[in-house]
Design a protein around this motif. Structure first.
Motif, PDB file in Angstrom:
ATOM      1  N   GLU A   1       0.762  -1.139  -0.043  1.00  0.00           N
ATOM      2  CA  GLU A   1       0.065   0.036   0.025  1.00  0.00           C
ATOM      3  C   GLU A   1       0.590   1.424  -0.030  1.00  0.00           C
ATOM      4  O   GLU A   1       2.145   1.350   0.681  1.00  0.00           O
ATOM      5  CB  GLU A   1      -0.881   0.107   1.204  1.00  0.00           C
ATOM      6  N   GLY A   2       0.390   2.528  -0.584  1.00  0.00           N
ATOM      7  CA  GLY A   2       0.952   3.616  -0.668  1.00  0.00           C
ATOM      8  C   GLY A   2       0.931   4.341   0.458  1.00  0.00           C
ATOM      9  O   GLY A   2       0.537   3.873   1.595  1.00  0.00           O
ATOM     10  N   GLU A   3       1.152   5.742   0.618  1.00  0.00           N
ATOM     11  CA  GLU A   3       1.249   6.524   1.585  1.00  0.00           C
ATOM     12  C   GLU A   3       0.041   7.606   1.333  1.00  0.00           C
ATOM     13  O   GLU A   3       0.439   8.363   0.187  1.00  0.00           O
ATOM     14  CB  GLU A   3       2.417   7.278   1.966  1.00  0.00           C
ATOM     15  N   ALA A   4      -1.076   7.601   1.937  1.00  0.00           N
ATOM     16  CA  ALA A   4      -1.980   8.435   1.535  1.00  0.00           C
ATOM     17  C   ALA A   4      -1.534   9.960   1.817  1.00  0.00           C
ATOM     18  O   ALA A   4      -0.537  10.386   2.644  1.00  0.00           O
ATOM     19  CB  ALA A   4      -3.135   8.307   2.606  1.00  0.00           C
ATOM     20  N   GLY A   5      -2.017  10.892   1.058  1.00  0.00           N
ATOM     21  CA  GLY A   5      -1.713  12.269   1.267  1.00  0.00           C
ATOM     22  C   GLY A   5      -2.196  12.764   2.716  1.00  0.00           C
ATOM     23  O   GLY A   5      -2.879  12.414   3.347  1.00  0.00           O
ATOM     24  N   ALA A   6      -1.339  13.923   2.992  1.00  0.00           N
ATOM     25  CA  ALA A   6      -1.760  14.515   4.350  1.00  0.00           C
ATOM     26  C   ALA A   6      -2.879  15.164   4.429  1.00  0.00           C
ATOM     27  O   ALA A   6      -3.362  15.786   3.202  1.00  0.00           O
ATOM     28  CB  ALA A   6      -0.410  15.600   4.778  1.00  0.00           C
ATOM     29  N   ASP A   7      -3.553  15.086   5.270  1.00  0.00           N
ATOM     30  CA  ASP A   7      -4.878  15.929   5.714  1.00  0.00           C
ATOM     31  C   ASP A   7      -4.516  17.406   5.960  1.00  0.00           C
ATOM     32  O   ASP A   7      -3.684  17.491   6.803  1.00  0.00           O
ATOM     33  CB  ASP A   7      -5.941  15.276   6.707  1.00  0.00           C
ATOM     34  N   VAL A   8      -5.123  18.287   5.381  1.00  0.00           N
ATOM     35  CA  VAL A   8      -4.946  19.676   5.616  1.00  0.00           C
ATOM     36  C   VAL A   8      -6.107  20.537   6.182  1.00  0.00           C
ATOM     37  O   VAL A   8      -7.224  20.405   5.784  1.00  0.00           O
ATOM     38  CB  VAL A   8      -4.328  20.497   4.458  1.00  0.00           C
ATOM     39  N   GLN A   9      -5.960  21.216   7.392  1.00  0.00           N
ATOM     40  CA  GLN A   9      -7.074  21.858   8.062  1.00  0.00           C
ATOM     41  C   GLN A   9      -6.717  23.529   7.630  1.00  0.00           C
ATOM     42  O   GLN A   9      -5.643  23.847   8.029  1.00  0.00           O
ATOM     43  CB  GLN A   9      -7.093  21.515   9.529  1.00  0.00           C
ATOM     44  N   ILE A  10      -7.457  24.365   7.114  1.00  0.00           N
ATOM     45  CA  ILE A  10      -7.157  25.539   6.949  1.00  0.00           C
ATOM     46  C   ILE A  10      -8.025  26.644   7.743  1.00  0.00           C
ATOM     47  O   ILE A  10      -8.863  25.818   8.813  1.00  0.00           O
ATOM     48  CB  ILE A  10      -7.577  25.908   5.573  1.00  0.00           C
ATOM     49  N   THR A  11      -7.960  27.746   8.043  1.00  0.00           N
ATOM     50  CA  THR A  11      -8.149  28.773   8.841  1.00  0.00           C
ATOM     51  C   THR A  11      -9.762  29.202   8.697  1.00  0.00           C
ATOM     52  O   THR A  11     -10.131  29.753   9.559  1.00  0.00           O
ATOM     53  CB  THR A  11      -7.260  29.829   9.041  1.00  0.00           C
ATOM     54  N   ILE A  12     -10.201  28.784   7.454  1.00  0.00           N
ATOM     55  CA  ILE A  12     -11.336  29.506   6.813  1.00  0.00           C
ATOM     56  C   ILE A  12     -12.492  28.877   7.887  1.00  0.00           C
ATOM     57  O   ILE A  12     -12.526  27.628   8.170  1.00  0.00           O
ATOM     58  CB  ILE A  12     -11.568  29.297   5.483  1.00  0.00           C
ATOM     59  N   ASP A  13     -13.522  29.743   8.272  1.00  0.00           N
ATOM     60  CA  ASP A  13     -14.761  29.336   9.048  1.00  0.00           C
ATOM     61  C   ASP A  13     -15.697  29.016   7.975  1.00  0.00           C
ATOM     62  O   ASP A  13     -16.215  30.059   7.163  1.00  0.00           O
ATOM     63  CB  ASP A  13     -15.167  30.421   9.932  1.00  0.00           C
ATOM     64  N   ASN A  14     -16.081  27.963   7.853  1.00  0.00           N
ATOM     65  CA  ASN A  14     -17.043  27.375   6.780  1.00  0.00           C
ATOM     66  C   ASN A  14     -18.496  28.228   6.838  1.00  0.00           C
ATOM     67  O   ASN A  14     -19.045  28.570   5.889  1.00  0.00           O
ATOM     68  CB  ASN A  14     -17.282  25.782   6.948  1.00  0.00           C
ATOM     69  N   ASP A  15     -19.094  28.384   7.856  1.00  0.00           N
ATOM     70  CA  ASP A  15     -20.240  28.917   8.024  1.00  0.00           C
ATOM     71  C   ASP A  15     -20.164  30.714   7.504  1.00  0.00           C
ATOM     72  O   ASP A  15     -20.959  31.015   6.937  1.00  0.00           O
ATOM     73  CB  ASP A  15     -20.647  28.981   9.556  1.00  0.00           C
ATOM     74  N   LEU A  16     -18.918  31.167   8.191  1.00  0.00           N
ATOM     75  CA  LEU A  16     -18.757  32.409   7.633  1.00  0.00           C
ATOM     76  C   LEU A  16     -18.419  32.784   6.040  1.00  0.00           C
ATOM     77  O   LEU A  16     -19.018  33.397   5.599  1.00  0.00           O
ATOM     78  CB  LEU A  16     -17.740  33.180   8.427  1.00  0.00           C
ATOM     79  N   GLN A  17     -17.561  31.861   5.691  1.00  0.00           N
ATOM     80  CA  GLN A  17     -17.527  31.798   4.181  1.00  0.00           C
ATOM     81  C   GLN A  17     -18.626  31.519   3.482  1.00  0.00           C
ATOM     82  O   GLN A  17     -18.859  32.279   2.318  1.00  0.00           O
ATOM     83  CB  GLN A  17     -16.429  30.583   3.745  1.00  0.00           C
ATOM     84  N   SER A  18     -19.423  30.698   3.774  1.00  0.00           N
ATOM     85  CA  SER A  18     -20.853  30.405   3.064  1.00  0.00           C
ATOM     86  C   SER A  18     -21.717  31.810   3.184  1.00  0.00           C
ATOM     87  O   SER A  18     -22.396  31.988   2.218  1.00  0.00           O
ATOM     88  CB  SER A  18     -21.508  29.341   3.658  1.00  0.00           C
ATOM     89  N   TYR A  19     -21.679  32.363   4.342  1.00  0.00           N
ATOM     90  CA  TYR A  19     -22.514  33.512   4.527  1.00  0.00           C
ATOM     91  C   TYR A  19     -22.168  34.896   3.700  1.00  0.00           C
ATOM     92  O   TYR A  19     -22.961  35.237   3.019  1.00  0.00           O
ATOM     93  CB  TYR A  19     -22.530  33.849   6.069  1.00  0.00           C
ATOM     94  N   ILE A  20     -20.746  34.790   3.454  1.00  0.00           N
ATOM     95  CA  ILE A  20     -20.195  35.906   2.746  1.00  0.00           C
ATOM     96  C   ILE A  20     -20.760  35.739   1.275  1.00  0.00           C
ATOM     97  O   ILE A  20     -20.890  36.469   0.648  1.00  0.00           O
ATOM     98  CB  ILE A  20     -18.707  36.084   2.855  1.00  0.00           C
ATOM     99  N   HIS A  21     -20.417  34.514   0.811  1.00  0.00           N
ATOM    100  CA  HIS A  21     -20.582  34.327  -0.565  1.00  0.00           C
ATOM    101  C   HIS A  21     -22.247  34.610  -0.976  1.00  0.00           C
ATOM    102  O   HIS A  21     -22.655  34.927  -2.073  1.00  0.00           O
ATOM    103  CB  HIS A  21     -20.491  32.875  -0.959  1.00  0.00           C
ATOM    104  N   ALA A  22     -23.049  34.016  -0.020  1.00  0.00           N
ATOM    105  CA  ALA A  22     -24.383  34.285  -0.050  1.00  0.00           C
ATOM    106  C   ALA A  22     -24.563  35.893   0.018  1.00  0.00           C
ATOM    107  O   ALA A  22     -25.707  36.297  -0.914  1.00  0.00           O
ATOM    108  CB  ALA A  22     -25.324  33.629   0.891  1.00  0.00           C
TER     109      ALA A  22
END
Length: 647
Positions: A240-261
């Protein structure tokens, strides 16, 4: 005539000697063959067994699972979903056209995809698996599996494909993946073997592209046994290979969604930044696009529609868009002049509505003028003439130095594509790039964020955070990698005079909270969350003397693309800054009417973490805000959908 007996005996002896010689040679040769055969069968048995195995065993790469991307609270932003596909290996297929013809009777093949597959089968090594059909159904896979004896070289496979459950909300930040192209390979010195697999997907823009090596992972391998016709009989082993690293970003999903709306229907950008850590809580560019379209290969019609849209949905306006900052730049000019001692806080400049400089008249936005203006009043009412005057005393070099100190003209190191540096000009820049000397008219224009000065919404948010804290706050997008929190570099002290900075902040507070302030109509009523800000309006056209004489044409009466850009920057709460916000509305008309209301709504949403109570708004706005909130709730994604999964 008979030969004598003596001659016969001699001849017989010669024949016997020759026979012995020939027989001995043959015996020796047979002996050598026997020794060689023994050597090959006994001594080299393992080596020949391995060669035989290699003739019937193929080693194939196993693509790794790409690392996932999450928002700051664990909402999934980019994930991998099962994808069924059908591949073919040319060497194992034999008559490729015949096999494809049989396959087409079982599965509907896309002509364009089939054409790409034929080219790949001809150009790539014969043992390379080429995708013939992608994203097929389970029923298609079943039909192919049942008919494998008649389809040599064809393999039904289950792979992983990228999916963006939040759709357009993160298109500009996270970006998207797509099949490796020749152009991609040309940019890489030593391409990973994975990249040579046809239709293998890599990051194309945004975080997906800038963190490609981290997200891609490492390939695994499998050994498969094939029969004489090249059909895979069984899998012998797998690493088996080595899966890529999981990345957590600083963006707040709810706020990002609100701004786009909230930005719907506008060509605009908004950035929300944590004043302490520099975390980008939101980074939105509108309009956006669905990145899932690019994963599968966007159609010509869909791509052309994006290109033809005058609101330009493809560029990330938040970090790529460069705009004259307009009056949001006035804090920079004021600080440069005050720190240099060219003006004091109480000194006034008379504004009759214009200033004559070298025979040219530079106008204030208020045609009748503001009268006597000190620094505080000039910011509150956004008087242009005050800044024309102090810029002539201070000079462009000191103004430019202050701007860079506050983050303007700086290209921030973020894992995003095409992060612009903006432009903070000075004498050397103009000489090098325009071949001309700097003139005082250039300084006058720069003083109010016009002329050559250009900035991005990201830079304006950084500037505002630095004004709020007197520290060199740096923007940050990656919060953690594989669960390991990324370090936050403590920001250095800017060293600005705190007494002067305090007065600038007070003026910014009154911009939003004093009746004469240009953003008073967009104030926050809740005392704990009151904001300090600055409006800005930047011209995109020249206003002629004839037009001024008859009256400047209103933005509403101009074609959309000739209207002024609208800007607003702010931080909140005023007494204990938590967030800095920058909003730019392209051709929005005026900062106070187009950008400030959006920034106020975003600020409240960020501070409350949900729809704010109506009591936070001025009484006259509450009915409208209530209706707006209901409309925005309907426009935003349902939090119960797949994208709300928590890591």
């Amino acid at each position: 005539m008979r030969r004598p007996p003596k001659d016969n005996a001699e001849s017989q002896r010669r024949i016997t000697r020759r026979g012995l010689i020939v027989g001995g040679a043959m015996a020796g040769f047979v002996g050598l063959l026997a020794l060689r055969m023994r050597f090959m069968q006994v001594e080299q048995a393992d080596q020949f067994r391995l060669l035989a195995d290699e003739n019937r065993i193929n080693i194939r790469l196993i693509p790794p699972a790409r690392g996932r991307i999450f928002d700051r609270d664990g909402a999934i932003v980019a994930e991998n979903v099962p994808s069924y596909r059908i591949t073919m290996v040319r060497e194992e297929a034999g008559d490729v056209d015949e096999v494809i013809s049989r396959l087409a009777r079982l599965v509907e093949l896309d002509p364009a995809e089939l054409e790409r597959a034929r080219r790949a089968l001809n150009e790539l090594r014969g043992d390379t698996p080429v995708t013939i059909a992608d994203r097929v159904t389970w029923e298609d896979i079943s039909r192919v599996a049942v008919n494998t004896p008649a389809l040599p070289g064809v393999t039904p496979e289950v792979g992983l494909s990228r999916r963006y459950p939040q759709g357009p909300d993160y298109a500009h930040v996270v970006g998207y993946v797509g099949p490796v192209s020749e152009r991609d390979l040309e940019r890489i010195d030593a391409p990973d073997q994975l990249l040579l697999i046809p239709r293998f997907q890599i990051g194309k823009i945004g975080l997906e592209a800038r963190q490609e090596d981290l997200l891609r992972g490492k390939a695994g391998t499998k050994r498969v046994e094939v029969n004489a016709s090249g059909r895979v009989m069984r899998e012998l082993d797998r690493v088996e290979g080595e899966a890529g690293a999981d990345v957590q970003i600083t963006i707040d999903n709810d706020l990002q969604s609100y701004i786009h709306a909230r930005l719907y229907g506008e060509s605009a950008a908004a950035v929300v930044m944590d004043c302490e850590t520099g975390d980008l809580l939101a980074c939105a560019s509108a309009p956006s696009f669905d990145p899932n379209l690019f994963v599968r290969g966007i159609s010509v019609a869909d791509y052309q529609a994006l290109l033809d849209n005058k609101y330009r949905p493809l560029p990330n306006k938040a970090v790529q868009g460069m705009y004259p900052p307009g009056s949001t730049f006035k804090m920079v000019t004021a600080l440069a002049a005050l720190e240099d001692g060219q003006v004091d806080l109480n000194e006034t400049v008379y504004c009759p509505g214009h200033l004559e400089v070298s025979g040219r008249r530079f106008h204030c936005w208020k045609r009748s003028g503001h009268g006597n203006m000190d620094m505080h009043g000039s910011l509150v009412e956004s008087c242009d003439v005050y800044y024309y005057d102090v810029a002539l005393r201070t000079g462009i070099e000191k103004i430019s130095a202050m701007a860079r100190r506050l983050g303007l003209g700086e290209q921030f190191d973020l894992p995003l594509t095409s992060v612009a540096a903006g432009l903070m000009p000075d004498r050397d820049w103009k000489r090098a790039n325009r071949g001309e000397d700097w003139v005082i008219g250039d300084s006058v224009n720069a003083a109010i964020g016009q002329g050559f000065v250009l900035s991005t919404p990201l830079q304006l948010a950084v500037m505002t955070a630095r004004l709020a804290t007197n520290r060199a706050v740096m923007p940050r997008l990656v919060k953690s990698i594989d669960g390991v929190e990324q370090p936050i570099r403590p920001p250095e002290d800017l060293g600005l005079n705190e007494n002067i900075l305090r007065e600038v902040r007070k003026a910014m507070f009154d911009v939003s909270n004093h009746r004469r302030g240009t953003a008073y109509s967009s104030r926050i009523i809740e005392d704990a969350f009151r904001m300090a800000g600055k409006t800005g309006t930047s011209q995109v056209r020249n206003i002629t003397a004839a037009e001024r004489a008859r009256g400047v044409t209103r933005n509403a009466d101009l074609p959309w693309e000739r209207r002024d850009h609208a800007l607003y920057v702010n931080y909140a709460p005023y007494d204990a800054p938590r967030i800095a916000v920058a909003v730019v509305v392209e051709h929005g008309g005026g900062g106070s009417t187009a950008a400030a209301p959006i920034a106020r709504d975003i600020t409240l949403q960020a501070l409350y973490g949900e729809d704010p109570p109506l009591a936070a708004y001025p009484a006259k706005d509450r009915a409208r805000i209530e209706t707006q909130q209901e409309e925005l709730r309907r426009a935003r994604p349902d939090p119960s959908r797949d994208g709300s999964d928590r890591a």
